[in-house]
Design an enzyme around this catalytic site. Structure first.
Site, PDB file in Angstrom:
ATOM      1  N   CYS A  38      38.735  34.363  25.938  1.00 25.65           N
ATOM      2  CA  CYS A  38      37.933  32.853  26.759  1.00 25.65           C
ATOM      3  C   CYS A  38      37.899  32.097  26.370  1.00 25.65           C
ATOM      4  O   CYS A  38      37.744  30.776  26.220  1.00 25.65           O
ATOM      5  CB  CYS A  38      36.824  33.307  26.835  1.00 25.65           C
ATOM      6  SG  CYS A  38      36.046  34.953  27.794  1.00 25.65           S
ATOM      7  N   HIS A  64      32.096  27.053  27.270  1.00 27.45           N
ATOM      8  CA  HIS A  64      32.326  28.208  27.605  1.00 27.45           C
ATOM      9  C   HIS A  64      32.097  28.245  28.588  1.00 27.45           C
ATOM     10  O   HIS A  64      30.270  29.816  27.786  1.00 27.45           O
ATOM     11  CB  HIS A  64      33.565  29.667  26.689  1.00 27.45           C
ATOM     12  CG  HIS A  64      34.039  30.503  27.470  1.00 27.45           C
ATOM     13  ND1 HIS A  64      34.157  31.138  28.534  1.00 27.45           N
ATOM     14  CD2 HIS A  64      33.301  31.962  26.983  1.00 27.45           C
ATOM     15  CE1 HIS A  64      33.658  32.268  29.301  1.00 27.45           C
ATOM     16  NE2 HIS A  64      33.519  32.847  28.094  1.00 27.45           N
ATOM     17  N   ASN A  94      32.072  33.917  34.784  1.00 24.77           N
ATOM     18  CA  ASN A  94      32.502  33.946  33.743  1.00 24.77           C
ATOM     19  C   ASN A  94      34.011  34.212  33.997  1.00 24.77           C
ATOM     20  O   ASN A  94      34.606  35.383  34.434  1.00 24.77           O
ATOM     21  CB  ASN A  94      32.304  35.205  32.450  1.00 24.77           C
ATOM     22  CG  ASN A  94      32.867  35.041  31.324  1.00 24.77           C
ATOM     23  OD1 ASN A  94      34.075  34.503  30.908  1.00 24.77           O
ATOM     24  ND2 ASN A  94      32.747  35.674  29.997  1.00 24.77           N
TER      25      ASN A  94
END
Length: 346
Positions: free
Chosen positions: A123, A265, A295
């Protein structure tokens, strides 16, 4: 320290400046109720614990390269350019184990025989990729770089795993970085990044690579999909992102109270809230889109930037602090002053 006259008068190296943003989401939406039809969970639990209401999923014929090419094309149009010197693609879900996906994306965008390669940093991948791109620009190796974060997370999650299936979505975001002057609006600040390889098992696909290859075809389904130790990841994500964000702001000479927008994030709404609280940055300065996209791993940061710029949450002159954390475990943070005239294409 002594400097020769030539060294003292040499121009400062170019800095990477953000000039274009693009985003692409597959059209198919998967709601919490859709997941609850076959998972032991509820809409209320997912909203409360993760902060997600809906996520996008690519159809089986759509791969990461398709999403990346769509987002990349939009970023190029946003920047008003047709060519770049390099393409850097951040992804955890490449189209193939070999070759990298970036060269195919570059070819589909008709960018010619430019350098193109993938980066796998979970990520944190997009911020890792922008850091590499900034280094190419600073060294003079490239004058313009297309950076893409793209993921088809639905290809690697177990749809029957209650701990991961509600979390992840598919999507892609892209940015054009060009050589500019230090201090220019849109220029990336110093990056703070790192990794903790002693905790690689916290987010892992146990089989499918060179390790455990003898069991590639016989391993249980769960071993062939992402496994995540949620509580451990949450704890380390908050600690590492808070520390990295503090250091990046300090490197830019900013006090945290002067940060206009914190771009975190979009892993989990609770993680974002914990990071902003630890930094003392109020929630109204922390844009979020996790409720509508989930996500999206390496695509998360550019997708959020595009959304925030489009809806007016990001305005020219805003001091923006960006931070991400993911598998590896890996993290990164950097800064920029939001430029005027940047219109993302979504």
């Amino acid at each position: 320290m002594y400097q020769s006259e030539d060294t003292a008068s040499a121009p400062a190296p170019a800095t990477a400046v953000l000039t274009g943003l693009g985003a692409w989401l597959p059209p198919h939406e998967v709601t919490n109720d859709d997941l609850c039809a076959h998972l032991d969970t509820s809409d209320a639990w997912i909203r409360e614990r993760i902060g997600i209401a809906v996520r996008r999923r690519a159809d089986p014929k759509t791969a990461t390269g398709d999403l990346a090419a769509e987002a990349g094309a939009r970023a190029l149009r946003s920047a008003g350019v047709t060519g770049v010197d390099a393409v850097v693609l951040a992804t955890t879900t490449p189209d193939h184990p070999c070759p990298a996906t970036a060269p195919d994306v570059a070819a589909r965008l008709k960018l010619g025989n430019v350098a193109a390669f993938d980066i796998a940093a979970g990520c944190s991948g997009f911020l890792y990729a922008t850091t590499v791109a900034a280094g190419l620009i600073r060294s003079g190796t490239a004058g313009r770089v297309l950076v893409i974060g793209a993921e088809t997370m639905s290809a690697i999650i177990d749809p029957d795993d209650r701990s991961t299936a509600p979390i992840f979505g598919d999507g892609a975001g892209a940015a054009v970085l060009e050589a500019g002057r230090p201090g220019q609006a849109g220029s990336l600040g110093e990056v703070v990044w790192g990794s903790d390889g002693e905790r690689t098992e916290a987010i892992v696909i146990p089989v499918g690579g060179a390790r455990n290859r003898d069991s590639r075809d016989t391993a249980p389904k769960a071993e062939r999909h992402v496994r995540m130790r949620g509580n451990e990841v949450l704890r380390h994500a908050v600690r590492r992102m808070t520390a990295a964000a503090n250091q990046a702001a300090a490197a830019a000479g900013w006090a945290l109270e002067d940060v206009d927008r914190l771009i975190v994030h979009q892993a989990n709404a609770r993680i974002s809230a914990a990071v902003s609280e630890a930094l003392g940055i109020p929630p109204e300065r922390v844009p979020s889109n996790i409720a509508s996209v989930g996500n999206t791993a390496a695509a998360s940061v550019p997708l959020l930037l595009a959304d925030a710029a489009a809806n007016g949450a990001l305005r020219p002159g805003h001091r923006v602090l960006l931070v991400a954390f993911g598998s590896g475990l890996a993290w990164a943070a950097t800064t920029l002053v939001w430029p005027g005239g940047l219109e993302p294409e979504r």
